[in-house]
Design a protein around this motif. Structure first.
Motif, PDB file in Angstrom:
ATOM      1  N   CYS A 124      43.976  54.875  34.802  1.00 46.50           N
ATOM      2  CA  CYS A 124      44.016  53.421  35.010  1.00 46.50           C
ATOM      3  C   CYS A 124      42.817  52.744  34.362  1.00 46.50           C
ATOM      4  O   CYS A 124      41.789  53.373  34.113  1.00 46.50           O
ATOM      5  CB  CYS A 124      43.947  53.077  36.496  1.00 46.50           C
ATOM      6  N   TRP A 142      40.044  49.908  35.074  1.00 49.09           N
ATOM      7  CA  TRP A 142      39.386  49.082  36.096  1.00 49.09           C
ATOM      8  C   TRP A 142      38.185  48.431  35.409  1.00 49.09           C
ATOM      9  O   TRP A 142      37.279  49.134  34.979  1.00 49.09           O
ATOM     10  CB  TRP A 142      38.937  49.894  37.295  1.00 49.09           C
ATOM     11  N   ASP A 170      46.574  48.757  34.716  1.00 49.87           N
ATOM     12  CA  ASP A 170      45.508  48.245  35.574  1.00 49.87           C
ATOM     13  C   ASP A 170      45.548  48.965  36.938  1.00 49.87           C
ATOM     14  O   ASP A 170      46.631  49.268  37.446  1.00 49.87           O
ATOM     15  CB  ASP A 170      45.731  46.738  35.769  1.00 49.87           C
ATOM     16  N   MET A 171      44.384  49.224  37.503  1.00 51.25           N
ATOM     17  CA  MET A 171      44.317  49.985  38.761  1.00 51.25           C
ATOM     18  C   MET A 171      45.221  49.392  39.849  1.00 51.25           C
ATOM     19  O   MET A 171      45.941  50.124  40.547  1.00 51.25           O
ATOM     20  CB  MET A 171      42.870  50.056  39.263  1.00 51.25           C
ATOM     21  N   LEU A 195      33.855  49.686  43.371  1.00 52.10           N
ATOM     22  CA  LEU A 195      35.155  50.297  43.054  1.00 52.10           C
ATOM     23  C   LEU A 195      35.954  50.537  44.333  1.00 52.10           C
ATOM     24  O   LEU A 195      37.145  50.205  44.417  1.00 52.10           O
ATOM     25  CB  LEU A 195      34.922  51.610  42.285  1.00 52.10           C
ATOM     26  N   GLN A 251      37.272  47.244  45.698  1.00 52.14           N
ATOM     27  CA  GLN A 251      38.389  46.667  44.933  1.00 52.14           C
ATOM     28  C   GLN A 251      39.647  47.535  45.042  1.00 52.14           C
ATOM     29  O   GLN A 251      40.762  47.014  45.034  1.00 52.14           O
ATOM     30  CB  GLN A 251      37.984  46.454  43.481  1.00 52.14           C
ATOM     31  N   PHE A 252      39.465  48.836  45.151  1.00 57.65           N
ATOM     32  CA  PHE A 252      40.606  49.722  45.360  1.00 57.65           C
ATOM     33  C   PHE A 252      41.265  49.393  46.700  1.00 57.65           C
ATOM     34  O   PHE A 252      42.489  49.293  46.802  1.00 57.65           O
ATOM     35  CB  PHE A 252      40.134  51.183  45.324  1.00 57.65           C
TER      36      PHE A 252
END
Ligand code: AMP
Ligand code: MN
Ligand code: MN
Ligand code: MN
Length: 286
Positions: free
Chosen positions: A68, A70, A172-173, A205, A208-209
């Motif tokens: 992905c 990011w 995109d993630m 990260l 946002q994940f």
């Protein structure tokens, strides 16, 4: 029960066939194994068939590892308990593999400019139909003497910023999380300490994940310390995520094997806490 929720076969950049991998998992005392090849589910049906034919005491978790985007970085999201027959999901994975092929072509062009010729046919032959990865390039470059080890070939040619490195337009993630959910699976942030991020960026990260709907973080990967495991579990707790564990097995090495050192302490909520662990949980793989 011993879980190993991250592993590779010949269908991407592992060295064992799906049948050999499930046999090794049993030998190593693994009870539930996720096969998580890079952007493909091609190994799952054969693995499941082997388990049935040989009546192996192993539950197969249908998995995948999606490359992905990011921000400007590449991160890996593992999908677990995905339905490997979901047509939209299969189409998405095919688009990722197409990007892998285009990236490989560009990598070969760049290596040719550095006087390393004819890499693409060799890499395609090595991959033999598998999802094309940098590992295939690395094996070829080592075999023709361009570097002394896999690690060195990444340092010299294939790592971020080196001459053979080509960024790819991966999904995109947040979209990868949606793909996995739409295929009935849970999304796991893979090996968060392998992206060479500072602590501040690892935290960002994870945040946002989680806001993208992610479900779990791999808090145990090869060569990670107990302190790192605690810190990653703290991040899970902060964001309401569960914990996953995986060897990221590609081949046996002195420091890594299926099921090795994947212990969780009792205070950790594992990603499988609400799984009904019967073969019926896993979608039929045809
Ligand atoms: P790709 O997904 O095609 O970009 O390839 C990434 C794969 O390369 C990872 O899944 C690892 O298996 C492998 N890899 C990355 N860095 C290294 C390294 N330093 N040494 C050996 N293998 C590596
Ligand atoms: Mn790999
Ligand atoms: Mn990975
Ligand atoms: Mn992996």
């Amino acid at each position: 029960m011993k879980f190993d929720l991250h592993s590779h076969t010949l269908c991407s950049d592992g060295v064992l066939s799906p049948a050999e991998l499930v046999a090794r998992a049993v030998e190593r005392g693994v009870d539930a194994l996720a096969i998580t090849d890079h952007d493909t589910v091609a190994g799952l049906a054969l693995a499941q068939q082997t388990i049935i034919d040989q009546q192996l005491p192993l539950t197969l978790i249908n998995g995948v590892e999606i490359s992905c985007r990011w921000l400007e970085l590449e991160v890996h999201i593992v999908g677990l308990n995905i339905n490997p027959q979901c047509p939209e999901f299969l189409a998405h994975l095919a688009s990722q593999r197409q990007r892998r092929l285009e990236r490989a072509e560009e990598m070969a062009r760049r290596l040719a400019k550095s006087h390393i010729a004819d890499v693409l046919p060799a890499v395609l032959a090595l991959a033999n139909g598998a999802a094309l990865t940098r590992t295939h390039f690395a094996r070829h470059l080592v075999s023709i003497g361009k570097a002394s080890s896999m690690n060195n070939v990444f340092k010299k040619y294939l790592g971020r910023g080196k001459i053979g490195y080509v960024p790819s337009n991966w999904v995109d993630m947040a979209d990868a999380v949606k793909w996995i959910h739409n295929a009935g699976g849970v999304a796991v942030l893979a090996h968060p300490l392998k992206y060479q991020l500072t602590t501040k960026w690892v935290k960002r990260l994870a945040e946002q994940f989680a806001s993208a709907g992610g479900d779990a973080i791999e808090i145990i990967s090869p060569q990670q310390t107990p302190v790192q495991k605690r810190e990653l579990w703290a991040l899970c707790q902060l964001h309401g995520l569960t914990a996953s564990v995986g060897s990221d097995f590609h081949q046996q090495t002195s420091w890594n094997d299926l099921g090795k050192n994947l212990y969780l302490t009792d205070d950790v909520t594992p990603v499988w806490h609400n799984w009904a662990l019967e073969p019926a949980l896993n979608h039929a793989v045809g």
